[in-house]
Design a protein around this motif. Structure first.
Motif, PDB file in Angstrom:
ATOM      1  N   ARG A 115      43.500  64.985  57.174  1.00  0.00           N
ATOM      2  CA  ARG A 115      44.746  64.683  56.461  1.00  0.00           C
ATOM      3  C   ARG A 115      45.167  63.225  56.645  1.00  0.00           C
ATOM      4  O   ARG A 115      45.642  62.582  55.711  1.00  0.00           O
ATOM      5  N   GLU A 116      45.008  62.708  57.862  1.00  0.00           N
ATOM      6  CA  GLU A 116      45.359  61.308  58.135  1.00  0.00           C
ATOM      7  C   GLU A 116      44.516  60.351  57.304  1.00  0.00           C
ATOM      8  O   GLU A 116      45.015  59.344  56.807  1.00  0.00           O
ATOM      9  N   TYR A 118      43.140  60.814  54.327  1.00  0.00           N
ATOM     10  CA  TYR A 118      43.587  60.795  52.938  1.00  0.00           C
ATOM     11  C   TYR A 118      44.946  60.111  52.802  1.00  0.00           C
ATOM     12  O   TYR A 118      45.185  59.377  51.840  1.00  0.00           O
ATOM     13  N   ALA A 119      45.839  60.311  53.745  1.00  0.00           N
ATOM     14  CA  ALA A 119      47.136  59.631  53.721  1.00  0.00           C
ATOM     15  C   ALA A 119      46.939  58.119  53.836  1.00  0.00           C
ATOM     16  O   ALA A 119      47.608  57.341  53.142  1.00  0.00           O
ATOM     17  N   HIS A 120      46.015  57.701  54.682  1.00  0.00           N
ATOM     18  CA  HIS A 120      45.733  56.272  54.858  1.00  0.00           C
ATOM     19  C   HIS A 120      45.209  55.647  53.566  1.00  0.00           C
ATOM     20  O   HIS A 120      45.670  54.583  53.144  1.00  0.00           O
ATOM     21  N   ARG A 122      45.641  56.662  50.535  1.00  0.00           N
ATOM     22  CA  ARG A 122      46.744  56.613  49.564  1.00  0.00           C
ATOM     23  C   ARG A 122      47.729  55.488  49.884  1.00  0.00           C
ATOM     24  O   ARG A 122      48.262  54.840  48.982  1.00  0.00           O
TER      25      ARG A 122
END
Length: 172
Positions: A115-116, A118-120, A122
């Motif tokens: 999850r981290e 993909y957040a990064h 984005r």
């Protein structure tokens, strides 16, 4: 030609600040550097459901932590060795991707790391350059985002888990 030495140097530079790794672009191996190096590039981000992804990734974890892998690395340092060293950065380096040396900890934190990541991506990608793409959407969003015609072939659909198991059974 094996890419393992290239990626091993990338991990050493990224997670251990050692070596003088340079990507062919002249920049280091981070997403931010790649976005800087290719400012006109578009990013297609394909994020799977984390539970579905983890079921596939867990098979890789289980395969990697088998004792036979350590034995094979010692018996065949030329062929297996580079791949084993690369995977050690992913699975056994406390500073690296998995943040642990232990299988159980990796199993516990894999979803968070996923999850981290993909957040990064984005956070560092300009919105107009980013397509959050779902495979089930087919060619349409890709065609529109990339400004291309729909290819004259069906959209490829492979079941990740089955494909990975077939890949492992064949020994590739």
């Amino acid at each position: 030609m094996s890419h393992c030495p290239f990626w091993t140097c990338a991990f050493e530079a990224k997670y251990h600040s050692s070596g003088s790794f340079l990507h062919p672009t002249g920049l280091g191996p981070t997403s931010g550097h790649l976005i800087t190096a290719y400012p006109e590039a578009k990013v297609v981000l394909v994020e799977r459901d984390v539970e579905s992804w983890y079921r596939s990734f867990e098979g890789i974890i289980n395969s990697y932590y088998m004792r036979i892998n350590d034995i094979m690395e010692m018996l065949d340092p030329q062929l297996i060795g580079p791949t084993a060293r690369l995977f050690a950065y992913v699975f056994r380096d406390r500073k690296g991707f998995s943040r642990t040396r232990r299988k159980q900890e990796l199993q516990q934190n894999a979803k968070l790391v996923y999850r981290e990541h993909y957040a990064h991506v984005r956070a560092i990608t300009p919105k107009e350059k980013l397509l959050n793409f779902q495979l089930k959407e087919g060619w349409g969003p890709l065609r529109e985002f990339l400004g291309k015609d729909v290819p004259g072939v069906p959209f490829p659909r492979l079941h990740g888990g089955d494909t990975l198991r077939d890949f492992q059974v064949r020994g590739c």
